[in-house]
Design a protein around this motif. Structure first.
Motif, short mmCIF file in Angstrom:
data_model
loop_
_atom_site.label_atom_id
_atom_site.label_comp_id
_atom_site.label_asym_id
_atom_site.label_seq_id
_atom_site.Cartn_x
_atom_site.Cartn_y
_atom_site.Cartn_z
N LEU A 277 0.84 -1.19 0.00
CA LEU A 277 0.00 0.00 0.00
C LEU A 277 0.88 1.25 0.00
N ILE A 278 0.51 2.20 -0.83
CA ILE A 278 1.36 3.36 -1.07
C ILE A 278 1.14 4.38 0.04
N PRO A 279 2.20 4.92 0.62
CA PRO A 279 2.03 5.93 1.67
C PRO A 279 1.51 7.24 1.10
N GLY A 280 0.85 8.02 1.94
CA GLY A 280 0.35 9.32 1.52
C GLY A 280 1.43 10.39 1.56
N ASN A 281 1.18 11.45 0.79
CA ASN A 281 2.08 12.61 0.77
C ASN A 281 3.52 12.22 0.44
N ALA A 282 3.66 11.33 -0.53
CA ALA A 282 4.98 10.87 -0.97
C ALA A 282 5.15 11.21 -2.45
N PRO A 283 6.38 11.44 -2.90
CA PRO A 283 6.59 11.70 -4.33
C PRO A 283 6.21 10.48 -5.16
N LEU A 284 5.77 10.73 -6.39
CA LEU A 284 5.35 9.62 -7.25
C LEU A 284 6.50 8.67 -7.53
N PHE A 454 -4.99 12.65 -12.67
CA PHE A 454 -4.13 12.38 -11.53
C PHE A 454 -4.92 12.49 -10.22
N LEU A 455 -5.79 13.49 -10.12
CA LEU A 455 -6.56 13.66 -8.90
C LEU A 455 -7.48 12.47 -8.65
N SER A 456 -8.05 11.91 -9.72
CA SER A 456 -8.93 10.75 -9.56
C SER A 456 -8.18 9.52 -9.07
N SER A 457 -6.86 9.52 -9.20
CA SER A 457 -6.02 8.43 -8.71
C SER A 457 -5.27 8.82 -7.44
N ASN A 458 -5.78 9.83 -6.75
CA ASN A 458 -5.20 10.29 -5.48
C ASN A 458 -3.75 10.75 -5.63
N VAL A 459 -3.49 11.46 -6.72
CA VAL A 459 -2.18 12.07 -6.95
C VAL A 459 -2.40 13.56 -7.21
N GLU A 460 -1.69 14.39 -6.48
CA GLU A 460 -1.83 15.84 -6.63
C GLU A 460 -0.66 16.40 -7.42
N LEU A 461 -0.97 17.27 -8.40
CA LEU A 461 0.04 17.95 -9.20
C LEU A 461 0.23 19.37 -8.68
N ARG A 462 1.48 19.77 -8.54
CA ARG A 462 1.78 21.12 -8.05
C ARG A 462 2.85 21.73 -8.96
N THR A 463 2.68 23.00 -9.28
CA THR A 463 3.68 23.71 -10.08
C THR A 463 4.42 24.70 -9.20
N ALA A 470 4.62 15.86 -8.42
CA ALA A 470 3.48 14.97 -8.17
C ALA A 470 3.66 14.30 -6.82
N GLU A 471 2.63 14.37 -6.00
CA GLU A 471 2.65 13.72 -4.69
C GLU A 471 1.37 12.93 -4.48
N THR A 472 1.48 11.81 -3.80
CA THR A 472 0.29 11.04 -3.47
C THR A 472 -0.52 11.79 -2.42
N GLY A 473 -1.83 11.68 -2.51
CA GLY A 473 -2.70 12.29 -1.52
C GLY A 473 -2.78 11.42 -0.27
N PRO A 474 -3.61 11.81 0.70
CA PRO A 474 -3.77 11.00 1.91
C PRO A 474 -4.44 9.66 1.59
N GLN A 475 -3.91 8.58 2.13
CA GLN A 475 -4.43 7.23 1.94
C GLN A 475 -4.73 6.94 0.46
#
Length: 497
Positions: A277-284, A454-463, A470-475
């Motif tokens: 299981l992938i941790p949250g708030n981690a780089p892709l 990306f958001l639908s897969s719980n990944v947030e993009l930031r510029t 790209a960082e994973t969202g919570p859970q």
């Protein structure tokens, strides 16, 4: 809708327990006490076990007299569930020099009025005594067919929860929005509300389903550990797994390659799923290690002959947003990879689903009688069959919203740019927005869809300062991983389109 309601029910009353939601209303009649349920362990670690009710009970496959269980019936509870999502969203971000300022609102309600529910339970001590020294009939066709599939396990229904009166399930969807560009509101129910540029739109729907009394909505099983001679033991502890004892130490197993982190051997799947299981708030880039193990499969897709690659790509593009079709293709490849020969003419499938399955078998040359052409590969982990199953199973794990967005990218320049973006984010966790290979994504429509995918897969993009992170969202679960597998798999097929 029925499957969603029963799944919500089990989550509410038994979130960490053993209750299995009934996914098909038509299966309710097969779920009597001591009915046999086949637990099909997953082929890939991101999948969950499938439970397949059969038309037989334990007594039907035993030698000797039937077992007559002691069953206790009791009032369980009165259940009326209302699941309401009041959704609101705003995006103020973008790719490159493209800025978005979009807003939307919506709501979704799923009401399950199951009314007064009753529960029936088998006296397990009595069943244990009655099973002493009993033998399964190894010549029974169901036993033989289940035994041949190494990842299939017998389970005996020990508990069921059912309705006592007519009841209903109602889903109501309402949405509205306004913005200066197109915006889709995302939510847990995968409800999409679209808004046209500089305009407003409202979308409402109301669907109701009447459920008859004595409908089973959830159940639990006891797995069986079956010995070579037909003796069986009840697996009474939740962490004790059932199955069939191999006929010999050299029994031919499902091929496990060095890619065993991905292709799993039955009971290993649950542990691997929890472990990875992938941790949250981690780089892709945290996914890169796992995806490296999949390169052999993805290369198999890229190495397919051009007509095969093109045909498979066009088929998957056609069914990308069709959840039923993806499920049908997933099921037929699952059966093939386990050595079975599913009937492409399943009477429960619609004509369009049958057509999609036939097309898949024809493209992969799985409808021929020659064993090499018909999926009889010597090494399953290096076959186009398994590689295609990898891609389709990952697609089926994605959310409906993610698949809808991905459909837009299925053109050569967009898919190539999206794959380049994912590859760069996997390597270093960020990329340069001025990269020429990402030029197809620098535009209002492409930027919006990329962020939503990306958001639908719980990944947030930031510029930040001309670079995209790209960082994973919570859970995030496993959604970021299956998204990357899907994108890279489709890109492998889309080469030369």
């Amino acid at each position: 809708m029925f499957a969603k309601a029963t799944k919500n029910f089990t989550k509410q009353i038994d979130p960490d327990g053993c209750l299995i939601p009934v996914s098909r209303l038509n299966n309710s009649d097969k779920l009597d006490m001591l009915s046999l349920v086949i637990k099909r362990n997953p082929f890939w670690f991101w999948q969950r076990p499938r439970y397949l009710p059969t038309d037989f009970t334990l007594s039907d496959v035993l030698l000797g007299e039937a077992i007559r269980p002691d069953v206790a019936e009791s009032d369980f509870l009165k259940y009326e569930g209302m699941y309401s999502d009041n959704l609101a969203g705003k995006i103020d971000a973008g790719l490159g020099r493209v800025g978005l300022n979009l807003e939307g609102k919506g709501s979704s309600k799923l009401q399950s009025s199951f009314g007064h529910l009753k529960k029936q339970e088998v006296d397990v001590q009595n069943l244990l005594f009655a099973s002493r020294d009993r033998l399964l009939n190894l010549d029974h066709c169901l036993v033989q067919q289940t035994r041949e599939k190494r990842n299939d396990v017998f389970g005996v229904l020990k508990e069921r929860i059912f309705t006592t009166q007519p009841c209903s399930i109602t889903q109501e969807v309402m949405g509205q929005g306004s913005c200066g560009a197109v915006f889709g509101l995302l939510g847990p129910q995968d409800v999409q509300v679209s808004v046209r540029e500089n305009g407003n739109m409202e979308k409402d729907s109301n669907v109701s389903m009447e459920i008859p009394p004595h409908t089973v909505i959830a159940y639990s099983i006891i797995e069986l550990e079956v010995k070579r001679g037909g003796q069986y033991e009840l697996c009474l502890q939740p962490d004790t797994l059932g199955g069939f004892e191999a006929d010999s130490a050299e029994a031919d197993p499902l091929c496990i390659s060095p890619l065993d982190v991905v292709l799993v051997d039955g009971p290993m799947a649950a542990g691997l799923r929890d472990e990875l299981l992938i941790p949250g708030n981690a780089p892709l880039s945290i996914l890169d290690e796992h995806l490296q193990k999949l390169k052999a499969y993805l290369q198999q897709l890229a190495d397919l002959p051009a007509p095969t690659r093109s045909g498979l790509f066009l088929l998957l593009k056609r069914v990308l947003a069709d959840r039923a079709a993806l499920g049908a293709l997933d099921a037929v490849l699952d059966e093939r990879c386990r050595g079975g020969t599913p009937d492409p003419g399943d009477p429960e499938q619609s004509p369009s689903l049958k057509h999609a399955v036939r097309d898949l078998l024809e493209i992969l040359q799985l409808n021929r009688q020659d064993p090499i052409q018909a999926g009889g590969y010597k090494s399953q982990d290096s076959s186009p069959l398994t590689a295609a199953y990898l891609l389709i199973s990952a697609m089926e794990e994605m959310s409906d919203v993610g698949l809808a967005q991905l459909e837009w990218f299925c053109s050569p320049p967009n898919l190539k740019a999206l794959n380049s973006l994912v590859s760069r984010l996997l390597v270093g966790g960020e990329c340069n927005l001025q990269d020429p290979l990402l030029s197809s994504l620098v535009g209002e429509e492409a930027a919006r869809r990329t962020e939503r995918l990306f958001l639908s897969s719980n990944v947030e993009l930031r510029t930040e300062r001309g670079r995209l992170r790209a960082e994973t969202g919570p859970q995030p679960g496993l959604l970021p991983l299956v998204m990357c597998v899907t994108i890279q798999g489709l890109a492998s097929l889309g080469t030369g389109q």
